[in-house]
Design a protein around this motif. Sequence first.
Motif, short mmCIF file in Angstrom:
data_model
loop_
_atom_site.label_atom_id
_atom_site.label_comp_id
_atom_site.label_asym_id
_atom_site.label_seq_id
_atom_site.Cartn_x
_atom_site.Cartn_y
_atom_site.Cartn_z
N ALA A 290 1.13 20.85 -23.83
CA ALA A 290 2.26 20.53 -22.33
C ALA A 290 2.46 22.00 -22.38
CB ALA A 290 2.61 19.14 -22.20
N VAL A 291 3.74 21.93 -23.31
CA VAL A 291 4.31 23.03 -23.40
C VAL A 291 3.93 23.62 -23.39
CG1 VAL A 291 6.41 23.99 -24.64
CG2 VAL A 291 6.72 21.78 -24.72
N ARG A 292 2.81 23.91 -24.81
CA ARG A 292 2.04 25.11 -24.90
C ARG A 292 1.36 25.43 -23.60
NH1 ARG A 292 0.66 21.64 -30.11
NH2 ARG A 292 1.67 22.57 -31.37
N SER A 293 0.73 24.72 -23.04
CA SER A 293 -0.20 25.37 -21.44
C SER A 293 0.86 25.86 -20.50
CB SER A 293 -0.33 23.87 -20.90
OG SER A 293 0.76 23.35 -20.19
N LEU A 294 2.53 25.94 -20.99
CA LEU A 294 3.62 26.84 -19.54
C LEU A 294 3.55 28.17 -20.92
CD1 LEU A 294 5.92 23.52 -18.60
CD2 LEU A 294 3.91 25.60 -17.65
N LEU A 295 3.63 28.01 -22.29
CA LEU A 295 4.13 28.77 -22.81
C LEU A 295 3.12 29.94 -23.23
CD1 LEU A 295 5.59 27.55 -26.37
CD2 LEU A 295 7.27 28.42 -24.41
N ASP A 296 1.81 30.15 -23.23
CA ASP A 296 0.45 30.30 -23.26
C ASP A 296 0.32 31.29 -22.05
OD1 ASP A 296 0.05 29.41 -25.61
OD2 ASP A 296 -1.70 27.76 -24.88
N VAL A 297 0.76 30.56 -20.38
CA VAL A 297 1.03 31.46 -19.69
C VAL A 297 1.72 32.27 -19.54
CG1 VAL A 297 0.63 31.65 -16.42
CG2 VAL A 297 -0.86 29.44 -18.37
N TYR A 298 2.97 32.54 -19.58
CA TYR A 298 4.46 32.64 -19.23
C TYR A 298 5.36 33.26 -20.10
CZ TYR A 298 3.29 29.54 -14.85
OH TYR A 298 3.33 28.92 -13.88
N GLY A 299 4.74 33.14 -21.36
CA GLY A 299 5.01 33.12 -22.61
C GLY A 299 6.87 32.71 -22.89
N GLY A 300 7.00 33.20 -24.39
CA GLY A 300 7.95 32.73 -25.53
C GLY A 300 7.08 31.83 -26.39
N THR A 301 8.25 31.78 -26.78
CA THR A 301 8.02 30.33 -28.12
C THR A 301 8.56 29.16 -28.16
OG1 THR A 301 10.14 31.54 -28.85
CG2 THR A 301 7.93 32.40 -29.87
N ARG A 302 9.15 29.75 -27.04
CA ARG A 302 10.29 28.29 -27.13
C ARG A 302 10.27 27.70 -25.58
NH1 ARG A 302 14.98 25.72 -31.32
NH2 ARG A 302 13.84 25.09 -32.40
N ILE A 303 10.46 26.26 -24.88
CA ILE A 303 10.20 25.54 -23.62
C ILE A 303 12.21 25.58 -23.86
CG2 ILE A 303 10.38 24.42 -21.94
CD1 ILE A 303 7.68 24.89 -21.76
N VAL A 304 13.16 26.23 -22.64
CA VAL A 304 14.63 24.84 -22.69
C VAL A 304 14.80 24.93 -21.44
CG1 VAL A 304 16.64 25.93 -22.72
CG2 VAL A 304 15.89 26.78 -24.65
N HIS A 305 14.66 23.38 -21.11
CA HIS A 305 15.15 22.54 -20.38
C HIS A 305 16.27 21.67 -19.93
CE1 HIS A 305 13.76 18.61 -21.64
NE2 HIS A 305 12.81 19.41 -21.85
N GLY A 306 16.42 21.07 -18.21
CA GLY A 306 16.84 20.66 -17.99
C GLY A 306 17.34 19.07 -17.59
#
Length: 363
Positions: A290-306
């Motif tokens: 699920a993390v990769r699905s966002l990174l693949d679309v929006y870029g970046g290597t890590r997600i940071v969230h609250g």
Amino acid sequence: MVEGSMTQGAGQGPEVRTPTVRDFRVPAYVHEAGPYAQSTHPGDVAPPLDETEGYPEGYTPTQRDLPVINRGDTVLVSVDPEAVEAAQSETGPGPLYVVGDVHGYLDQLVAALQEKGLVDAEGNWSAGTARLWFLGDFTDRGPDGIGVIDLVMRLSAEAAAAGGYCKALMGNHELLLLGAKRFGDTPVNSGAGTATFQAAWLLNGGQKTDMDRLQDHHLQWMARLDAMEQVDGHLLVHSDTTAYLDYGDSIEAVNDTIRETIARNDADEVWDLFRKFTKRFAFRDDGADAVRSLLDVYGGTRIVHGHSPIPYLLGEVGSEDGEDESGPVVDGPHVYADGLAIAMDGGVTMAGKLLVQQLPVVG
């Protein structure tokens, strides 16, 4: 379902939400039978999800009986563009910091920023060209949400004048407060019976003192916040959900779509946006894809969230008053999902820690 609750008349599969009470009366949600015959993970109370979306995402609102600190209106700071450009060209971009959910705990926020050297003893920006991102959820549950917004607005001007910046993302509680102010008790199409923003706001820890002090410039500021951004390879979002994909295939498209949705001032549209932003736990357990699905679309290597308190992500919850020594001690961000996700909500509303963290995080 409890009569008068915001999920009255739900017609989908069985569910249970069992809020607990700490100086705040809320209805308990109990189903008749079925596989979910247990308390759900606490989170923000949202309209029930359909059966394909798994557990409902109910939250136990908490409220501490603390005084409200009146910090007054936002301080305006003049910015000299030439001085800013000179500072940036001379030193380059400063270190990058992120702040987890604040939820009205102004004193804890100031203390955490001081500890990192971002503000001085008087609460003024002291970090030069440093870059600071807030991940959303400034209000509700804690004693001084408007004071938090005023501080962030002021630091944004002071940081810019020093050649750095202080920016903020939109959380689900910003949508909730906007909706409660704009739409009040107007019924919305929740897909599960009658719902209103006012009822949802109160159920999720809405503070009357925040509503009384809410002014037009606060509303305008919240309505214009971005929903996501990528900085130094970090994809910054508020909620640990893939619902962002519903709003566009680029960061710019998502931010534009969400701002346009809010600007149309349609209660049902804003409610649907709020409902999607309350989703959580998409990256937990086997959630790396699920993390990769966002990174693949929006870029970046890590997600940071609250959004999702770290104790709940770990599946270990201490007492709400912090007296249960067997509960988890949060002293920093939680890195998970094959190292692709960094959770920043330390659980300040449950006697946890308000996290301010320099990126990157090793782990």
